[in-house]
Design a protein around this motif. Sequence first.
Motif, mmCIF file in Angstrom:
data_model
loop_
_atom_site.group_PDB
_atom_site.id
_atom_site.type_symbol
_atom_site.label_atom_id
_atom_site.label_comp_id
_atom_site.label_asym_id
_atom_site.label_seq_id
_atom_site.Cartn_x
_atom_site.Cartn_y
_atom_site.Cartn_z
ATOM 1 N N LEU A 120 17.523 34.420 48.695
ATOM 2 C CA LEU A 120 18.940 34.130 48.912
ATOM 3 C C LEU A 120 19.519 33.324 47.752
ATOM 4 O O LEU A 120 18.805 32.551 47.106
ATOM 5 C CB LEU A 120 19.119 33.329 50.206
ATOM 6 N N PRO A 121 20.831 33.487 47.480
ATOM 7 C CA PRO A 121 21.471 32.578 46.531
ATOM 8 C C PRO A 121 21.521 31.176 47.139
ATOM 9 O O PRO A 121 21.337 31.026 48.355
ATOM 10 C CB PRO A 121 22.877 33.179 46.375
ATOM 11 N N PRO A 122 21.713 30.158 46.280
ATOM 12 C CA PRO A 122 22.042 30.227 44.862
ATOM 13 C C PRO A 122 20.799 30.392 43.982
ATOM 14 O O PRO A 122 19.675 30.178 44.434
ATOM 15 C CB PRO A 122 22.696 28.863 44.615
ATOM 16 N N HIS A 123 21.061 30.730 42.707
ATOM 17 C CA HIS A 123 20.015 30.823 41.699
ATOM 18 C C HIS A 123 20.433 30.004 40.484
ATOM 19 O O HIS A 123 21.616 29.703 40.303
ATOM 20 C CB HIS A 123 19.774 32.281 41.320
ATOM 21 N N ALA A 124 19.474 29.642 39.684
ATOM 22 C CA ALA A 124 19.743 28.774 38.536
ATOM 23 C C ALA A 124 20.779 29.398 37.604
ATOM 24 O O ALA A 124 20.751 30.601 37.329
ATOM 25 C CB ALA A 124 18.447 28.505 37.773
ATOM 26 N N ASN A 125 21.704 28.551 37.153
ATOM 27 C CA ASN A 125 22.703 28.940 36.138
ATOM 28 C C ASN A 125 23.531 30.157 36.561
ATOM 29 O O ASN A 125 23.881 30.998 35.739
ATOM 30 C CB ASN A 125 22.013 29.229 34.791
ATOM 31 N N ASP A 126 23.836 30.237 37.857
ATOM 32 C CA ASP A 126 24.617 31.380 38.309
ATOM 33 C C ASP A 126 26.106 31.037 38.379
ATOM 34 O O ASP A 126 26.566 30.029 37.825
ATOM 35 C CB ASP A 126 24.091 31.902 39.650
ATOM 36 N N HIS A 127 26.864 31.856 39.066
ATOM 37 C CA HIS A 127 28.319 31.795 39.087
ATOM 38 C C HIS A 127 28.854 31.186 40.379
ATOM 39 O O HIS A 127 30.034 31.362 40.709
ATOM 40 C CB HIS A 127 28.876 33.216 38.939
ATOM 41 N N LEU A 128 28.016 30.495 41.135
ATOM 42 C CA LEU A 128 28.403 29.970 42.437
ATOM 43 C C LEU A 128 28.933 28.540 42.319
ATOM 44 O O LEU A 128 28.278 27.669 41.752
ATOM 45 C CB LEU A 128 27.194 29.990 43.376
ATOM 46 N N LYS A 129 30.125 28.318 42.886
ATOM 47 C CA LYS A 129 30.747 26.990 42.902
ATOM 48 C C LYS A 129 30.959 26.541 44.343
ATOM 49 O O LYS A 129 31.066 27.372 45.252
ATOM 50 C CB LYS A 129 32.095 27.014 42.166
ATOM 51 N N VAL A 130 31.049 25.225 44.527
ATOM 52 C CA VAL A 130 31.165 24.667 45.879
ATOM 53 C C VAL A 130 32.396 23.774 45.963
ATOM 54 O O VAL A 130 32.550 22.829 45.172
ATOM 55 C CB VAL A 130 29.919 23.857 46.274
ATOM 56 N N TYR A 131 33.248 24.092 46.929
ATOM 57 C CA TYR A 131 34.444 23.292 47.197
ATOM 58 C C TYR A 131 34.121 22.312 48.323
ATOM 59 O O TYR A 131 33.471 22.660 49.294
ATOM 60 C CB TYR A 131 35.599 24.215 47.611
ATOM 61 N N TYR A 132 34.573 21.055 48.152
ATOM 62 C CA TYR A 132 34.273 19.999 49.124
ATOM 63 C C TYR A 132 35.522 19.662 49.958
ATOM 64 O O TYR A 132 36.253 18.739 49.631
ATOM 65 C CB TYR A 132 33.833 18.717 48.429
ATOM 66 N N PRO A 133 35.795 20.384 51.053
ATOM 67 C CA PRO A 133 36.894 19.947 51.923
ATOM 68 C C PRO A 133 36.597 18.549 52.467
ATOM 69 O O PRO A 133 35.429 18.220 52.738
ATOM 70 C CB PRO A 133 36.885 20.996 53.048
ATOM 71 N N LYS A 134 37.613 17.734 52.641
ATOM 72 C CA LYS A 134 37.389 16.350 53.046
ATOM 73 C C LYS A 134 36.621 16.242 54.360
ATOM 74 O O LYS A 134 35.703 15.430 54.495
ATOM 75 C CB LYS A 134 38.712 15.587 53.173
#
Length: 432
Positions: free
Chosen positions: A277-291
Amino acid sequence: MSEIRTIVTLHRGADTIGGSCIRISHGKDSIILDYGMPLMAAGGRELDAAATKAPSLENHILLDVVGKDNRPLAFIVSHAHPDHYGLIDYVPEDIPVFISEASKVLMEVGNAFYDGSMRVARLDGCRTYRPGKIFEVGPFRITAFLMDHSAFGACSLLVEVDEKAVFYTGDFRGHGRKSATLDYVINAVREPDVMLMEGTTLDDGHPSTFPDEGSIEQALVDLMASQEAPVFVAGSGSNIDRTVSLYRAARRSGRELVIDLYQMILLDKLKALSPGLPPHANDHLKVYYPKNQRDTVVRQWGEGYLLRYASRHINRSKVDFSSGKYLFRVSNGVTKSLCRGFMEAGVKPELVYSMWNGYREKQDSFSRIEELTGAKWQYIHTSGHAYLHTLKRLADGVAPKRLVPVHTLNADDFDRHFENTHQMSNGDELVL
C-alpha cells in the motif's frame, strides 16, 4: 454421524441491505455471524433515526440473540462496516467478538476520528482472526477467506461442525483490486450444505457505468489529461481500493495527491499488514491537516506523531492556487475552503463524485460546493458489491446444496438467476 441438529437461523437480512445477523446452532451451542446497525427497516422502508440512536429490543434495532436460553459462544464479524459490526457494543462483555486483523485497524483508527455514535467501546477486548487460518469456537471450526470489497480486510466465513458446512459470503465483489481472492474461495469451498450470499446490487441501485477499479483509475487519468484544473474527489476515506486508484491516477498524470490525516494514518497502519500500500518513498502523496483531525491526532497519539508526515505536509499557505497540479480527496468542508481559494485565483476546479449516490442525496454540502464553483459533480464510481455476473460465478463455482439470499431487497429474484435457492424470512430456521 451425530444426531445433534445443526440449524441456521436468519435473524435479520432477508429483506434488507445491512444489519445482517445469522446464527448457526449445533445442539445447545451457537455462534452469531455479524451484528450490524441496520440501514433500513424491513423491505427497504426508511428507518427511524431516533431508534438507531437508542437501540433496544422494543424498537427492533437490537435482536433477541443473547437471551438466557439462546446465549451464543461468540460473535464473528465479517468486516468493518457499521451495518455489520455496529451493535457489538450491546453484546455482553463475557461473550467474545472476533474480527479480522485489518478490520481491527480500520475500527481502531475510526475510534480515534469518528464521533461517539460510531465508536466501538469494546474494541480492545475483541479477538482477531487471520484469513486462511482455522480457528475454533466450541464445536465450530471457522475459516475466514479474504474477499474483494470496499472494506479492507473483509472476509467470508466457512463454518464447519459435525460434517456440516455453512458458507457466509459477507459483502464482496469481483471487480476491485483483490478480485483474485474469488478464485481462491471457489477452489477452497466446495458444495457446502448452505451458502448465504449477499445480493445488494440486484436492486439496480448500483449502476455499472464503471465496471471495475481499473476503469475508475483510467477515467480519472482521462479527466486530468483533458484539462489543467485541480480535481476534487468526494469519496469514502476508508475505501482503500479507491485511495489506491487515486494514488495511481495521480502518479500517471504527474499530479500531487492530497489526502487528509485520517486517510494517511489509516494507510500507515495498514501497511504493517499489506506493505504494498502507499505511501512510498519520495512519491507524490501530500497530507492536509484539518484542525479537527490535527487535534484528534495530538489527543490520541501526541503532537510528536504529526512529525511522521512533516515532509508531506501541505496547508493553504503551501497550496499553489494558480495551479491545476493537484488531485484532492479531502472532506467536503476542506473541499469548500480550498475551492474558494482556487476560484479567487481565477481557477475553476473539477468535481468528481465517487460513492454510492444515496449519500449525495442526503447531504446538501454537495450542492453548496456546486453553487460555489459553478461545476457539477461527475460520477466516477464502481460498487463495493458484486454485480450479477460475479454472483453467478461464485454460486456456480461453490455449488452449494442450498443458496439463501441475504443482504438484499430482491430475494424473490434469486430463483431466476441461481439454482437450489432457499428463500428465508427473518426469524426462519433451516435445519441441515
